[in-house]
Design a protein around this motif. Sequence first.
Motif, short mmCIF file in Angstrom:
data_model
loop_
_atom_site.label_atom_id
_atom_site.label_comp_id
_atom_site.label_asym_id
_atom_site.label_seq_id
_atom_site.Cartn_x
_atom_site.Cartn_y
_atom_site.Cartn_z
N SER A 9 0.87 -1.17 0.00
CA SER A 9 0.00 0.00 0.00
C SER A 9 0.91 1.22 0.00
N VAL A 10 0.75 2.09 -0.99
CA VAL A 10 1.64 3.23 -1.14
C VAL A 10 0.88 4.52 -0.90
N THR A 11 1.45 5.37 -0.07
CA THR A 11 0.85 6.65 0.28
C THR A 11 1.90 7.74 0.11
N LYS A 12 1.52 8.84 -0.52
CA LYS A 12 2.43 9.98 -0.64
C LYS A 12 2.35 10.79 0.66
N VAL A 13 3.49 11.02 1.27
CA VAL A 13 3.54 11.79 2.52
C VAL A 13 4.65 12.82 2.44
N THR A 14 4.55 13.81 3.28
CA THR A 14 5.59 14.83 3.39
C THR A 14 6.31 14.61 4.71
N PRO A 15 7.65 14.48 4.65
CA PRO A 15 8.39 14.28 5.90
C PRO A 15 8.41 15.55 6.73
N PRO A 16 8.82 15.42 7.97
CA PRO A 16 9.00 16.64 8.77
C PRO A 16 10.09 17.51 8.14
N ASN A 17 10.25 18.70 8.63
CA ASN A 17 11.25 19.63 8.11
C ASN A 17 12.65 19.06 8.35
N VAL A 18 13.36 18.78 7.24
CA VAL A 18 14.70 18.22 7.35
C VAL A 18 15.79 19.25 7.04
N SER A 19 15.43 20.51 7.01
CA SER A 19 16.39 21.54 6.60
C SER A 19 17.60 21.66 7.54
N ASP A 20 17.49 21.20 8.76
CA ASP A 20 18.62 21.27 9.70
C ASP A 20 19.51 20.03 9.64
N PHE A 85 8.47 9.84 12.71
CA PHE A 85 7.91 9.88 11.36
C PHE A 85 8.04 8.51 10.68
N ILE A 86 9.22 7.93 10.74
CA ILE A 86 9.49 6.65 10.09
C ILE A 86 8.64 5.53 10.69
N ALA A 87 8.35 5.61 11.98
CA ALA A 87 7.61 4.55 12.67
C ALA A 87 6.23 4.30 12.08
N GLU A 88 5.70 5.26 11.34
CA GLU A 88 4.37 5.12 10.74
C GLU A 88 4.37 4.25 9.48
N TYR A 89 5.56 3.91 8.96
CA TYR A 89 5.65 3.25 7.66
C TYR A 89 6.66 2.10 7.70
N ASP A 90 6.43 1.11 6.85
CA ASP A 90 7.41 0.03 6.73
C ASP A 90 8.64 0.52 5.99
N VAL A 91 8.43 1.25 4.90
CA VAL A 91 9.54 1.86 4.16
C VAL A 91 9.13 3.25 3.70
N ILE A 92 10.15 4.05 3.49
CA ILE A 92 9.97 5.37 2.89
C ILE A 92 10.87 5.40 1.67
N VAL A 93 10.32 5.80 0.56
CA VAL A 93 11.10 5.95 -0.67
C VAL A 93 11.22 7.44 -0.92
N CYS A 94 12.45 7.92 -1.03
CA CYS A 94 12.67 9.35 -1.18
C CYS A 94 13.91 9.62 -2.02
N PRO A 95 14.12 10.85 -2.42
CA PRO A 95 15.31 11.18 -3.22
C PRO A 95 16.61 11.02 -2.43
N VAL A 96 17.68 10.83 -3.16
CA VAL A 96 19.02 10.85 -2.57
C VAL A 96 19.48 12.30 -2.46
N SER A 97 19.28 13.04 -3.54
CA SER A 97 19.63 14.46 -3.55
C SER A 97 18.64 15.20 -4.44
N THR A 98 19.00 16.39 -4.84
CA THR A 98 18.08 17.23 -5.61
C THR A 98 17.95 16.83 -7.06
N GLY A 99 18.67 15.83 -7.49
CA GLY A 99 18.61 15.38 -8.88
C GLY A 99 19.56 14.23 -9.10
N PRO A 100 20.06 14.07 -10.32
CA PRO A 100 20.98 12.97 -10.59
C PRO A 100 22.32 13.20 -9.92
#
Length: 183
Positions: A9-20, A85-100
Motif C-alpha cells: 500500500s503506497v501513500t504519498k507523505v511529506t516528511p517533517p522539516n529536514v532543513s537542519d 515519522f518513520i515509525a508510521e511506515y514500513d519503508v519510505i522511498v525518497c530522493p538521494v539528492s536534488t537530482g541525478p
Amino acid sequence: KALEKNGASVTKVTPPNVSDATMIFFSMAGADGGTRTWRDLEGCDGRHHEQFQALLDGFGDALSLEEFFDLQGRFFNFRAMMRQFIAEYDVIVCPVSTGPAPLHMTTPFGVAQEDYLQYAAFNYVHAYAVAGVPVAVVPCGEQEGLPLGVQIVSQAFQEHVALAAASVIEASGPGYVPQVQGL
C-alpha cells in the motif's frame, strides 16, 4: 509503482522539516574541531581534494562542553522526530539528492555554485543518517545521462525490509548503465 505491483500500500507523505539535517550532521562530525577526522586522515599526507579540504577547514574550533551538549540535544531531538515519522511506515522511498548524481567537480542539480559547500542538496541523506536508520540506495533511471537514485528507508533494526524493498525497486526499473567515454 513497483512496490504497489507487489502488494504494498503506497501513500504519498511529506516528511517533517529536514532543513537542519546537514547542519546537524556536519556539526556533530566537527564538534571536536576536526581533531578525530584529521587523525583518521593522517596516512593521506594532506592529499585531499580541495572540496574536502574546504569541509575540513570549515570545522573551526572545538565546541565548549556546553555548546556540545546543546548540539547533542538538537541531534537527539532531530533523531527522535525522524524516527517518530518513520515509525508510521514500513519503508519510505525518497530522493538521494536534488537530482541525478552530479558530474565530478560540478554542483548538484538546482544548486548554485556559491551554495555548493552548504551540502543542502543532501538533506535527505543526512536526515536519515542522523536518524540512524537503515537505508538502501538503488538506481532508478537517469536524467541527462547521469544516474538517478532513490533511497529506501526502513525503521531501526529493520535492514531486511529496506533491502527487500530495494530489491523490488531495482529489479523493476531501468536502472542505470554508465556510458564509458574516452578510454
